[in-house]
Design an enzyme around this catalytic site. Structure first.
Site, PDB file in Angstrom:
ATOM      1  N   CYS A   7       6.030  13.084 -33.949  1.00  0.00           N
ATOM      2  CA  CYS A   7       5.845  11.726 -33.460  1.00  0.00           C
ATOM      3  C   CYS A   7       4.339  11.517 -33.406  1.00  0.00           C
ATOM      4  CB  CYS A   7       6.461  11.585 -32.068  1.00  0.00           C
ATOM      5  SG  CYS A   7       6.066  10.012 -31.292  1.00  0.00           S
ATOM      6  N   CYS A  16       8.016  13.216 -24.076  1.00  0.00           N
ATOM      7  CA  CYS A  16       8.849  14.317 -24.582  1.00  0.00           C
ATOM      8  C   CYS A  16       8.146  15.647 -24.331  1.00  0.00           C
ATOM      9  CB  CYS A  16       9.025  14.221 -26.087  1.00  0.00           C
ATOM     10  SG  CYS A  16       9.709  12.693 -26.633  1.00  0.00           S
ATOM     11  N   CYS A  89       9.809   4.709 -31.140  1.00  0.00           N
ATOM     12  CA  CYS A  89       9.999   6.000 -30.475  1.00  0.00           C
ATOM     13  C   CYS A  89      11.168   6.712 -31.160  1.00  0.00           C
ATOM     14  CB  CYS A  89      10.296   5.768 -28.999  1.00  0.00           C
ATOM     15  SG  CYS A  89      10.972   7.229 -28.183  1.00  0.00           S
ATOM     16  N   GLN A 215      25.234   7.310 -18.745  1.00  0.00           N
ATOM     17  CA  GLN A 215      24.517   8.394 -19.436  1.00  0.00           C
ATOM     18  C   GLN A 215      23.750   7.847 -20.633  1.00  0.00           C
ATOM     19  OE1 GLN A 215      23.994  11.306 -18.487  1.00  0.00           O
ATOM     20  NE2 GLN A 215      25.651  12.010 -17.183  1.00  0.00           N
ATOM     21  N   GLU A 266      31.111   7.388  -4.053  1.00  0.00           N
ATOM     22  CA  GLU A 266      29.783   7.056  -4.555  1.00  0.00           C
ATOM     23  C   GLU A 266      29.041   6.228  -3.506  1.00  0.00           C
ATOM     24  OE1 GLU A 266      27.676   7.303  -7.370  1.00  0.00           O
ATOM     25  OE2 GLU A 266      26.451   5.823  -6.310  1.00  0.00           O
ATOM     26  N   ASP A 314      29.264  15.639  -9.470  1.00  0.00           N
ATOM     27  CA  ASP A 314      28.194  15.383 -10.445  1.00  0.00           C
ATOM     28  C   ASP A 314      27.012  14.790  -9.692  1.00  0.00           C
ATOM     29  OD1 ASP A 314      26.685  14.776 -12.666  1.00  0.00           O
ATOM     30  OD2 ASP A 314      28.037  13.268 -13.484  1.00  0.00           O
ATOM     31  N   CYS A 341      22.659  18.328 -13.381  1.00  0.00           N
ATOM     32  CA  CYS A 341      21.544  18.030 -14.283  1.00  0.00           C
ATOM     33  C   CYS A 341      20.311  18.849 -13.896  1.00  0.00           C
ATOM     34  CB  CYS A 341      21.241  16.523 -14.280  1.00  0.00           C
ATOM     35  SG  CYS A 341      20.995  15.857 -12.639  1.00  0.00           S
TER      36      CYS A 341
END
Ligand code: SAH
Length: 393
Positions: A7, A16, A89, A215, A266, A314, A341
């Site tokens: 990139c 990144c 990008c 997501q 939630e 999650d 995550c």
């Protein structure tokens, strides 16, 4: 062997971590991190690579600025407030890049000027674009200083004309000094379309609006959810809890995959109403959603004697709480499917589970949802030790 990804902004924008590397090398780095935190519990399966390693991001939040009198869009350099203009990008859905390019080109014609935070002049602060993986649809949100964005409806019509997949354009006002693109209480005015687009994952339709949690790599998210469902082996006798359910993706897929009854929990009110809407759209009557702090809700229900057969959780990067895990144990699920995550907080929570709860990890499957970034998702199947199976299994 894949080629090194490149990139022109690598090292400058800071978005990144692994852009200059081969994908195999990135996966190896990520695998080593997984092993560091998790291999003491159970062997870690090889990472499931992402089906796409570029162009996978379906959510783009561009920062607006002015350079040589022209509107530019880009990203704040990591850890700073300096705008790095981005023309394209490699990680983002190409449709989003095309929409941004059109906005930059048309800005002069429609007198659209970027917002200057210090002088409090101008309009456009951010552009948020969300794209659907399944349907050819995109949602555009102009985040600015007021609803009086000059020629906003002309711009919206021009965007749709040039890119027919632009199905919704709205304005959200944000003049706060905050790094949040869209503050929680900010008002939204839809100027074109319905204010949302649809996407489909594993045969279910999901409504995506400006604020919905969804997501960012939907094709790989489908693989993640499939792994979680295969681990759960749901049947009609199962009572399932999906904690930290967001817009209900896992709960709804579980409800459609043969579970008897599913409850999503939630904290975010908007996510809960999106989840109910998604249940309605997909005609699923065996699922309900509770707006609550997951730990408190679990503790109260456990105290009342509620049990469940399968628990999905999650949580955000901070992981679960000890209060949550202790209550989860009292609900006596046969299986716990922990989707994380953050391998570090996952390792911490597994340590708690091993010390205080009769469960053991029987499978750890990392899934790469975020190629070129350091983040990695992990699915863990925990089974109750030494008890016979209930619920007709
Ligand atoms: N399972 C969903 C999203 C999970 S993201 C999916 O796959 O799409 C984590 C979610 O946890 C977010 O929606 C966030 O709002 C929610 N959350 C954060 N803290 C919480 C808490 N204390 N109690 C309940 N939910 C919480």
């Amino acid at each position: 062997m894949t080629k090194k990804r490149t990139c022109p902004l690598a090292g400058r924008c800071g978005g990144c971590d692994y852009i200059g590397m081969r994908y195999e090398d990135e996966l190896l780095e990520k695998y080593l991190e997984e092993e560091q935190f998790l291999s003491r519990f159970c062997s870690v399966s090889p990472i499931l690579p992402s089906p796409e390693i570029t162009g996978y991001r379906c959510k783009v939040q561009a920062v607006c600025g002015t350079e040589d009198g022209r509107l530019v869009t880009g990203i704040y350099r990591k850890g700073s407030h300096r705008l790095i203009p981005v023309r394209s990008c490699p990680l983002e859905d190409k449709r989003a890049g095309k929409i941004l390019q059109t906005i930059r080109t048309l800005a002069g014609r429609y007198h659209i000027v970027s917002y200057d935070e210090d002088r409090k002049t101008g309009h456009l602060r951010h552009v948020l674009i969300r794209t659907s993986e399944y349907y050819d649809e995109a949602l555009v949100v102009l985040v600015g200083s007021s609803f009086d964005l000059p020629s906003a409806s002309d711009l919206a019509a021009a965007l749709h004309q040039k890119h027919p997949y632009v199905r919704s354009v709205s304005i959200i006002v944000n003049t706060e000094k905050t790094s949040m693109v869209i503050p929680d209480d900010a008002e939204e005015r839809v100027i074109y379309g319905k204010g949302y687009i649809m996407d489909r994952i594993l045969g279910l339709d999901f409504r995506i609006s400006a604020r919905s949690f969804y997501q960012v790599n939907p094709r790989q998210a489908a693989n993640l959810y499939t792994i979680a469902m295969n681990m759960a082996e749901l049947n009609e006798h199962d009572t399932v809890i999906d904690a930290y359910s967001g817009t209900g993706t896992i709960a709804l897929i579980a409800a459609a995959s043969g579970a008897g009854r599913v409850i999503g929990v939630e904290a975010n009110e908007r996510a809960v109403s999106d989840a109910w809407e998604n249940a309605r759209i997909n005609n699923l009557g065996n699922v309900s959603f509770e707006r609550a702090d997951a730990s408190k809700w679990m503790k109260e229900r456990a105290k009342e004697g509620m049990e469940c057969s399968v628990l999905f959780l999650d949580p955000p990067r901070s992981g679960a709480t000890e209060e949550f895990l202790a209550a989860a144990g009292r609900m006596n699920p046969e299986r716990i499917i922990y989707i994380s995550c953050n391998p570090e907080t996952l390792g911490r929570d597994l340590r708690y589970i091993y010390r205080f709860m009769p469960y053991k990890a029987v499978g750890i499957q990392p899934v790469d949802l975020f190629p070129a970034s350091r983040h990695i998702e992990t699915v863990v199947l925990l089974e109750r030790r030494g008890r016979s199976r209930v619920n007709g299994r």
